[in-house]
Write a protein that holds these residues in place. Sequence first.
Motif, PDB file in Angstrom:
ATOM      1  N   TYR A  88       0.876  -0.540   0.448  1.00 47.91           N
ATOM      2  CA  TYR A  88      -0.028  -0.264   0.006  1.00 47.91           C
ATOM      3  C   TYR A  88       0.927   1.239  -0.253  1.00 47.91           C
ATOM      4  CZ  TYR A  88      -3.256   4.202   1.363  1.00 47.91           C
ATOM      5  OH  TYR A  88      -3.592   5.046   1.578  1.00 47.91           O
ATOM      6  N   GLU A  93      -3.364   4.701  -4.492  1.00 49.51           N
ATOM      7  CA  GLU A  93      -4.761   4.083  -4.493  1.00 49.51           C
ATOM      8  C   GLU A  93      -5.167   3.730  -5.776  1.00 49.51           C
ATOM      9  OE1 GLU A  93      -7.549   5.788  -1.493  1.00 49.51           O
ATOM     10  OE2 GLU A  93      -5.405   5.351   0.202  1.00 49.51           O
ATOM     11  N   THR A  94      -5.518   4.429  -6.499  1.00 45.87           N
ATOM     12  CA  THR A  94      -5.744   4.480  -7.926  1.00 45.87           C
ATOM     13  C   THR A  94      -5.271   3.240  -8.436  1.00 45.87           C
ATOM     14  OG1 THR A  94      -6.915   6.669  -8.156  1.00 45.87           O
ATOM     15  CG2 THR A  94      -6.954   5.925  -9.695  1.00 45.87           C
ATOM     16  N   ALA A  97      -6.927   0.314  -6.189  1.00 44.58           N
ATOM     17  CA  ALA A  97      -7.884   0.033  -6.888  1.00 44.58           C
ATOM     18  C   ALA A  97      -8.632  -0.954  -8.001  1.00 44.58           C
ATOM     19  CB  ALA A  97      -8.887   1.064  -6.945  1.00 44.58           C
ATOM     20  N   SER A 151      -8.643   3.187   3.416  1.00 39.63           N
ATOM     21  CA  SER A 151      -8.354   3.353   1.704  1.00 39.63           C
ATOM     22  C   SER A 151      -9.935   2.071   1.534  1.00 39.63           C
ATOM     23  CB  SER A 151      -7.654   2.533   1.309  1.00 39.63           C
ATOM     24  OG  SER A 151      -7.369   1.317   1.643  1.00 39.63           O
ATOM     25  N   GLU A 152     -10.582   1.235   2.543  1.00 41.46           N
ATOM     26  CA  GLU A 152     -11.295   0.341   2.638  1.00 41.46           C
ATOM     27  C   GLU A 152     -11.087  -0.215   1.150  1.00 41.46           C
ATOM     28  OE1 GLU A 152     -13.138  -0.482   4.263  1.00 41.46           O
ATOM     29  OE2 GLU A 152     -13.493   1.103   5.890  1.00 41.46           O
ATOM     30  N   LEU A 153      -9.268  -0.652   1.352  1.00 43.54           N
ATOM     31  CA  LEU A 153      -9.505  -1.363  -0.340  1.00 43.54           C
ATOM     32  C   LEU A 153      -8.775  -2.676  -0.040  1.00 43.54           C
ATOM     33  CD1 LEU A 153      -6.805   0.538  -1.806  1.00 43.54           C
ATOM     34  CD2 LEU A 153      -9.297  -0.238  -3.111  1.00 43.54           C
TER      35      LEU A 153
END
Length: 263
Positions: A88, A93-94, A97, A151-153
């Motif tokens: 991470y 993040e994009t 995801a 981030s909830e990823l």
Amino acid sequence: MHDYHVHTNYSDGAFLRRMVDAAADAGLDGVGIADHCNVSPDPDAERFKRALGFNLDLTYERRREAIERLRADPAVGVDVFDAAEVDYDPDHETAIAEFLAEAGFDYAIGSVHELDGANVHTRSHFADKPADERRALVDRYFEKLVGLVDSELFAIAAHPDLIERNPHLRGFATEDHYAAVAEAFRDSRTVPEINAGRLLDAYGEFHPAPAFLDRLVDAGLRVSVGTDSHEPGVVAPRVDEIEAELDRRGLDPVRPAALADES
């Protein structure tokens, strides 16, 4: 009892079948194959992962075929999950995801391995830094960990105090760090894991370390289980130690959210 975090030859572990057989021999009901994966667009990260052979972003479909064959084999006495441990970085993040949406793993584990452009395990990088600088890097580690949770990823946050493995970063974590992470977990689907990856070597502790785990348990948080095994011979002894710790604390490990949603 499930172990949601083992590695195979698709990153830096032993052969896939050997790791699955070791999980079955350890009496586990399920094992999660969570090989290392990095999808950072940074050229240095790209060179680093190719040099180490961390190529799951290119090979996950081949590994999935192998997992499917294991699932179809009646001689395999354990459920096998198709997962990944993804590095991470809040700046990427994009990319993370998009990759996770494309790959469609059973669940994803998030981890923070990098500080100051170096892997946390690289002792020489941190050895000569002044204490104030190392303290600031530990602050940054926990900021990134909170970002990972927020981030909830990911279904699971791996070894949430990895910095403790490095003696030059050890001892700088504070109650404020622990409180910030506990608060983030309270508001997230992501759960921390009890990780035994360094329990039986010189470090000799679980992740989270006792004081950190105390704080998470006091906050009413649940945990998942990960031996973080890279070799088959360590799976059973690590499972035994985790089971003893769960019993001692009266904890019932949780199923990752992505898998719970399917049940």
